[in-house]
Design a protein around this motif. Structure first.
Motif, mmCIF file in Angstrom:
data_model
loop_
_atom_site.group_PDB
_atom_site.id
_atom_site.type_symbol
_atom_site.label_atom_id
_atom_site.label_comp_id
_atom_site.label_asym_id
_atom_site.label_seq_id
_atom_site.Cartn_x
_atom_site.Cartn_y
_atom_site.Cartn_z
ATOM 1 N N GLU A 181 10.247 11.130 -15.866
ATOM 2 C CA GLU A 181 10.925 12.417 -16.010
ATOM 3 C C GLU A 181 10.682 13.004 -17.405
ATOM 4 O OE1 GLU A 181 15.307 14.218 -15.104
ATOM 5 O OE2 GLU A 181 15.230 12.370 -16.292
ATOM 6 N N GLN A 182 10.763 12.171 -18.428
ATOM 7 C CA GLN A 182 10.535 12.640 -19.798
ATOM 8 C C GLN A 182 9.084 13.103 -19.979
ATOM 9 O OE1 GLN A 182 13.101 13.153 -21.860
ATOM 10 N NE2 GLN A 182 14.245 12.455 -20.076
ATOM 11 N N ILE A 183 8.165 12.359 -19.414
ATOM 12 C CA ILE A 183 6.752 12.735 -19.493
ATOM 13 C C ILE A 183 6.528 14.065 -18.776
ATOM 14 C CG2 ILE A 183 4.421 12.097 -18.718
ATOM 15 C CD1 ILE A 183 5.343 9.126 -19.201
ATOM 16 N N MET A 184 7.131 14.218 -17.594
ATOM 17 C CA MET A 184 6.973 15.473 -16.846
ATOM 18 C C MET A 184 7.553 16.652 -17.625
ATOM 19 S SD MET A 184 7.295 14.707 -12.756
ATOM 20 C CE MET A 184 9.047 14.562 -12.788
ATOM 21 N N LYS A 185 8.661 16.453 -18.311
ATOM 22 C CA LYS A 185 9.240 17.526 -19.123
ATOM 23 C C LYS A 185 8.265 17.946 -20.220
ATOM 24 C CE LYS A 185 14.136 16.579 -18.397
ATOM 25 N NZ LYS A 185 15.391 16.087 -18.988
ATOM 26 N N LYS A 186 7.629 16.967 -20.847
ATOM 27 C CA LYS A 186 6.657 17.275 -21.897
ATOM 28 C C LYS A 186 5.454 18.001 -21.301
ATOM 29 C CE LYS A 186 3.782 15.211 -25.541
ATOM 30 N NZ LYS A 186 2.826 16.275 -25.436
ATOM 31 N N TRP A 187 4.946 17.497 -20.195
ATOM 32 C CA TRP A 187 3.811 18.148 -19.538
ATOM 33 C C TRP A 187 4.163 19.589 -19.165
ATOM 34 C CZ3 TRP A 187 2.399 13.875 -15.456
ATOM 35 C CH2 TRP A 187 1.697 12.841 -16.072
ATOM 36 N N LYS A 211 6.372 21.563 -20.477
ATOM 37 C CA LYS A 211 6.440 22.380 -21.693
ATOM 38 C C LYS A 211 5.030 22.745 -22.164
ATOM 39 C CE LYS A 211 8.098 22.207 -26.454
ATOM 40 N NZ LYS A 211 8.665 21.362 -27.491
ATOM 41 N N ASP A 212 4.142 21.758 -22.206
ATOM 42 C CA ASP A 212 2.762 22.003 -22.644
ATOM 43 C C ASP A 212 2.025 22.932 -21.680
ATOM 44 O OD1 ASP A 212 3.253 20.320 -24.787
ATOM 45 O OD2 ASP A 212 2.143 18.614 -23.951
ATOM 46 N N LEU A 213 2.216 22.722 -20.388
ATOM 47 C CA LEU A 213 1.561 23.577 -19.396
ATOM 48 C C LEU A 213 2.083 25.005 -19.471
ATOM 49 C CD1 LEU A 213 1.457 21.144 -16.347
ATOM 50 C CD2 LEU A 213 -0.528 22.068 -17.554
ATOM 51 N N ASN A 214 3.386 25.166 -19.664
ATOM 52 C CA ASN A 214 3.953 26.512 -19.816
ATOM 53 C C ASN A 214 3.330 27.235 -20.990
ATOM 54 O OD1 ASN A 214 5.879 27.274 -17.813
ATOM 55 N ND2 ASN A 214 7.250 25.702 -18.583
ATOM 56 N N LYS A 215 3.208 26.535 -22.084
ATOM 57 C CA LYS A 215 2.611 27.122 -23.297
ATOM 58 C C LYS A 215 1.152 27.540 -23.030
ATOM 59 C CE LYS A 215 1.824 26.087 -28.170
ATOM 60 N NZ LYS A 215 1.925 25.056 -29.212
ATOM 61 N N SER A 216 0.394 26.635 -22.440
ATOM 62 C CA SER A 216 -1.022 26.921 -22.174
ATOM 63 C C SER A 216 -1.220 27.976 -21.093
ATOM 64 C CB SER A 216 -1.743 25.645 -21.762
ATOM 65 O OG SER A 216 -1.790 24.742 -22.839
ATOM 66 N N SER A 217 -0.343 28.010 -20.091
ATOM 67 C CA SER A 217 -0.532 28.946 -18.971
ATOM 68 C C SER A 217 -0.374 30.391 -19.407
ATOM 69 C CB SER A 217 0.415 28.615 -17.831
ATOM 70 O OG SER A 217 1.735 28.987 -18.151
ATOM 71 N N GLN A 218 0.252 30.629 -20.538
ATOM 72 C CA GLN A 218 0.431 31.997 -21.023
ATOM 73 C C GLN A 218 -0.915 32.655 -21.358
ATOM 74 O OE1 GLN A 218 3.534 33.224 -20.791
ATOM 75 N NE2 GLN A 218 4.054 31.173 -20.100
ATOM 76 N N LYS A 219 -1.933 31.847 -21.609
ATOM 77 C CA LYS A 219 -3.266 32.370 -21.943
ATOM 78 C C LYS A 219 -3.945 33.003 -20.741
ATOM 79 C CE LYS A 219 -3.951 28.471 -25.069
ATOM 80 N NZ LYS A 219 -4.762 27.273 -25.261
ATOM 81 N N TYR A 220 -3.535 32.581 -19.536
ATOM 82 C CA TYR A 220 -4.237 33.005 -18.331
ATOM 83 C C TYR A 220 -3.351 33.891 -17.515
ATOM 84 C CZ TYR A 220 -6.977 29.121 -20.017
ATOM 85 O OH TYR A 220 -7.687 28.274 -20.810
ATOM 86 N N ILE A 276 2.630 23.157 -12.846
ATOM 87 C CA ILE A 276 4.044 23.168 -13.232
ATOM 88 C C ILE A 276 4.896 23.090 -11.973
ATOM 89 C CG2 ILE A 276 5.905 24.596 -14.204
ATOM 90 C CD1 ILE A 276 3.735 25.682 -16.195
ATOM 91 N N ARG A 277 4.548 23.879 -10.950
ATOM 92 C CA ARG A 277 5.289 23.836 -9.683
ATOM 93 C C ARG A 277 5.196 22.458 -9.043
ATOM 94 N NH1 ARG A 277 3.497 28.773 -9.140
ATOM 95 N NH2 ARG A 277 1.800 28.313 -7.746
#
Length: 163
Positions: free
Chosen positions: A146-152, A154-163, A94-95
């Motif tokens: 930019e739109q693709i990165m925003k989606k990524w 969002k998805d990475l933020n959601k998944s990173s909560q597991k770890y 994400i960073r």
């Protein structure tokens, strides 16, 4: 400071991965070393463990910092420079996406339209017209990126909560 067998094997693994992405051994060795280190690590210790000079490590750390892979830390009562790597690879990426946005997309969104506007009525040769067409395409691709990165992100933020 000597590396144990597990450290050596993991760091070698990272160096091999780096080759697939065109990254040099040193950057990937540092990445692997910091990933395995539970706490932050002094730059001097990174130099000792990798066998590279302090100057070489310092230059490599600047590259890793700018890319968003490592974070610099300082501690009270010491002049040593310490580095840390986020063990959550999803959050780390994400960073990296944020860095890509700040260093690539934002400048393209502001500078490229000005360039297009400036030259749209000035280009005369076929070569210049083709170049302007390529620059317009570059701009549109950056907007899509930019739109693709925003989606990524969002998805990475959601998944990173597991770890």
């Amino acid at each position: 400071l000597k590396m144990n067998a597990l450290e050596t094997e993991f760091i070698d693994f990272y160096a091999q991965m780096g080759h697939a992405f065109g990254m040099g051994d040193l950057l990937m060795k540092i990445f692997g070393l910091l990933y395995l280190e539970p706490k932050e690590m002094a730059m001097e210790d990174i130099a000792k463990k990798t066998g590279y000079s302090l100057a070489t490590i310092s230059n490599a750390m600047k590259t890793l910092e700018v890319s968003g892979i490592v974070q610099r830390k300082s501690k009270p009562k010491t002049r040593k420079i310490f580095f840390h790597i986020d063990k959550n690879l999803l959050r780390m990426n994400i960073r990296k996406l944020q860095v890509a946005n700040d260093l690539m997309v934002k400048p393209a969104k502001t500078q490229i339209p000005l360039m297009i506007e400036k030259y749209k009525n000035k280009v005369k040769s076929d070569r210049s017209k083709e170049q302007l067409k390529l620059i317009k395409s570059y701009y549109h691709q950056m907007i899509e990126f930019e739109q693709i990165m925003k989606k990524w992100t969002k998805d990475l933020n959601k998944s990173s909560q597991k770890y």
